[in-house]
Design an enzyme around this catalytic site. Structure first.
Site, PDB file in Angstrom:
ATOM      1  CD  GLU A 236     -81.747 -13.001 -48.593  1.00 38.77           C
ATOM      2  OE1 GLU A 236     -81.662 -12.821 -49.805  1.00 38.77           O
ATOM      3  OE2 GLU A 236     -80.761 -13.303 -47.897  1.00 38.77           O
TER       4      GLU A 236
ATOM      5  CB  ALA B 133     -70.225 -12.045 -52.200  1.00 38.05           C
TER       6      ALA B 133
ATOM      7  CG  ASP C  61     -67.447  -8.674 -45.272  1.00 36.01           C
ATOM      8  OD1 ASP C  61     -67.654  -8.148 -46.382  1.00 36.01           O
ATOM      9  OD2 ASP C  61     -68.242  -9.479 -44.738  1.00 36.01           O
TER      10      ASP C  61
ATOM     11  N   GLY D  17     -57.976 -16.781 -44.614  1.00 33.33           N
ATOM     12  CA  GLY D  17     -59.416 -16.800 -44.842  1.00 33.33           C
ATOM     13  C   GLY D  17     -59.785 -17.528 -46.121  1.00 33.33           C
ATOM     14  CB  SER D  18     -61.177 -20.659 -46.936  1.00 25.13           C
ATOM     15  OG  SER D  18     -62.025 -20.949 -45.823  1.00 25.13           O
ATOM     16  N   GLY D  19     -62.989 -17.501 -47.336  1.00 29.79           N
ATOM     17  CA  GLY D  19     -64.286 -16.968 -47.773  1.00 29.79           C
ATOM     18  C   GLY D  19     -64.167 -16.474 -49.204  1.00 29.79           C
TER      19      GLY D  19
ATOM     20  N   GLY E  47     -63.229 -13.555 -50.482  1.00 34.15           N
ATOM     21  CA  GLY E  47     -61.996 -12.840 -50.818  1.00 34.15           C
ATOM     22  C   GLY E  47     -60.819 -13.798 -50.921  1.00 34.15           C
TER      23      GLY E  47
END
Ligand SMILES: Cc1cc2nc3c(=O)[nH]c(=O)nc-3n(C[C@H](O)[C@H](O)[C@H](O)COP(=O)(O)OP(=O)(O)OC[C@H]3O[C@@H](n4cnc5c(N)ncnc54)[C@H](O)[C@@H]3O)c2cc1C
Length: 473
Positions: free
Chosen positions: A180, A329, A318, A17-19, A21
């Site tokens: 939003e 985040a 998450d 994962g490159s989010g 975390g």
């Protein structure tokens, strides 16, 4: 440690994962004497909190999603692999991923799983076809196509009834993302697009924000919730609370109110922002270990974020469940940094027994309602209006990855917030139809993706649109 040919081998850390975390874990390992492999199914790091601005034409996708490979280019101990992780084998200590029909098997000594979460429809996955969520760049671009496509169709429509349906936007879920997005659709209709259509007034558009809960922004509650409600209503957003969505179809939604009343809302453009489901990789880990998962598919981790029985396998962000920490985040970033710090220390000889439990530092949370207006909660401090908005702006700029992204974003915001313009109002047929064409190719029809606005056209307009559909499919 030695490799198969007896050569000394560095400790191998694999990050999925490159989010938030994954990237923060990798960056923390910058100076570590380890080999890092980052595997992700997208080539970019995604700043999810600003996806709604891509969906509503304020920002381009490049501004919030820099290429991961370029972000870590100078980090010599790190390789980036494009791949959708299909299998984690805890016994063999390998990760199997695939991309473009090529399979890659990556061995690890330590594994950090940060594959995030997708949209949850609470068992009603078929809703996704007509009410897509917003989790990826693809989602945001598709939504932009649907939102702006609805205005285009309203201009073409000869039928008042159809135009009313086209000009009714429904956002399901009144959490930060829903608030939003609803706020920005309202700004599009009441500000940006005013005067640009000849056959109707965009200010007649209805934007409905709907939730089963009794408050907007329920996690904030009290003063902030009330302030957000007041501001949204002032902007023309209709708020419908205590309303459960019982069905979604091409033409609208079926809703059941708290008093048992059942009703329908006719709407072409529906957006779902009402729930999350952790990556299915969590279940894979649970099936191979003593770890358990909760109802949202999150892995119940140990206090050091490892999974029971595997002190070298960590789940963060998450995908993890610990002490009721929220899906934010900061939780993912701090988790990634914490795990990497432990890996580094243990690589230098510190014992695993010396690991201290993960401690989350709550730096607060916030949501924008419109330009110059936000709500923010930092500890016991609750802020609303312009001050909260300035804090929101500063924090988002600070955490955007890369100087270029920050500068470009600041410029885009200046145009939008001080003027009326939006720089990213382009929509293409492929943007909207591309995923369905892909789904047809892969046989994944109908789940998780949406119809195009043209497929939802009233019958008299479907024929005109069919040429474009054929091209896409
Ligand atoms: C629209 C939206 C708005 C949000 N707004 C806010 C906000 O204002 N403030 C806030 O704090 N939080 C916000 N969040 C939540 C925040 O973005 C998440 O908590 C955070 O991104 C979690 O980080 P993560 O690393 O766990 O997962 P993610 O950031 O989701 O990253 C997951 C990564 O894993 C990759 N991946 C997934 N499955 C696989 C697989 N099988 N193989 C390979 N790679 C895989 C993905 O491509 C991605 O790179 C928002 C989220 C969304 C969707």
């Amino acid at each position: 440690m030695t490799n198969e040919s007896g050569q000394p081998q560095r400790h191998r850390v694999v990050v999925i994962g490159s989010g938030f975390g994954g990237l923060f874990a990798v960056q923390k390992l910058k100076r570590a004497d380890v080999d890092v492999t980052l595997i992700a199914k997208t080539t970019h790091h995604l700043f999810q909190p600003l996806l709604y601005q891509v969906a509503t034409g304020i920002l381009s996708e490049g501004e919030i999603a820099p290429a991961t490979r370029l972000v870590v280019r100078k980090q010599k101990n790190t390789a980036v692999i494009l791949g959708d992780v299909q299998r984690i084998d805890l016994a063999a200590k390998t990760v199997v991923s695939s991309a473009m029909n090529m399979e890659t098997v990556t061995p690890y000594d330590s594994l950090i799983v940060a594959a995030g979460a997708g949209q949850s429809y609470f068992g009603n996955d078929h809703f996704a076809k007509y009410a897509p969520g917003m989790k990826t760049i693809d989602d945001a671009l598709e939504l932009r196509g649907r939102i702006l496509g609805a205005f285009e169709q309203a201009e073409l429509s000869q039928d008042d009834d159809a135009r009313e349906r086209l000009m009714t936007f429904v956002v399901v879920g009144a959490g930060p993302t829903g608030v939003e997005l609803a706020g920005q659709i309202a700004e599009l209709a009441h500000r940006t697009l005013v005067g640009s259509f000849r056959n109707f007034d965009t200010r007649d558009a209805r934007v409905i924000l709907l939730d089963g809960a009794d408050n907007v922004l329920p996690v904030y509650g009290g003063k902030l919730s009330a302030s957000a409600t007041k501001k949204l209503e002032k902007m023309g957003v209709e708020i419908q609370l205590g309303a459960m969505v019982t069905n979604v179809n091409r033409d609208g939604l079926a809703v059941k109110d708290k008093d048992g009343t059942e009703r329908e809302i006719r709407s072409q453009c529906k957006v779902w922002s009402a729930g999350v489901q952790a990556s299915p990789l969590g279940k894979q880990l649970a099936d191979q270990s003593e770890a358990e998962i909760d109802r949202a598919g999150r892995v119940l981790v140990n206090p050091d974020l490892s999974i029971p029985g595997h002190s070298n396998v960590f789940v963060i962000g998450d995908m993890m469940s610990l002490d009721k920490l929220p899906g934010l985040a900061q939780v993912a970033m701090q988790g990634g940094q914490y795990v990497s710090k432990n890996i580094m220390a243990e690589n230098k000889g510190r014992s695993i027994d010396e690991r201290k439990p993960f401690k989350y530092w709550d730096k607060g949370s916030m949501a924008t309602i419109s330009r110059f207006s936000a709500v923010a909660k930092v500890g016991k401090l609750e802020l609303t209006g312009f001050i909260a908005w300035v804090i929101w702006l500063a924090i988002h700029l600070m955490y955007l990855v890369g100087y270029r992204s920050r500068l470009a974003t600041l410029l885009s915001w200046s145009t939008t917030f001080f003027g009326r313009g939006r720089g990213q109002m382009t929509i293409t047929v492929q943007q909207v139809l591309g995923r369905q064409a892909m789904d047809r190719l892969t046989g994944n029809v109908g789940v998780g993706h949406g119809d195009s606005p043209t497929q939802q056209l009233p019958p008299e307009q479907q024929a005109a649109a069919s040429t474009e559909k054929d091209v896409a499919s």
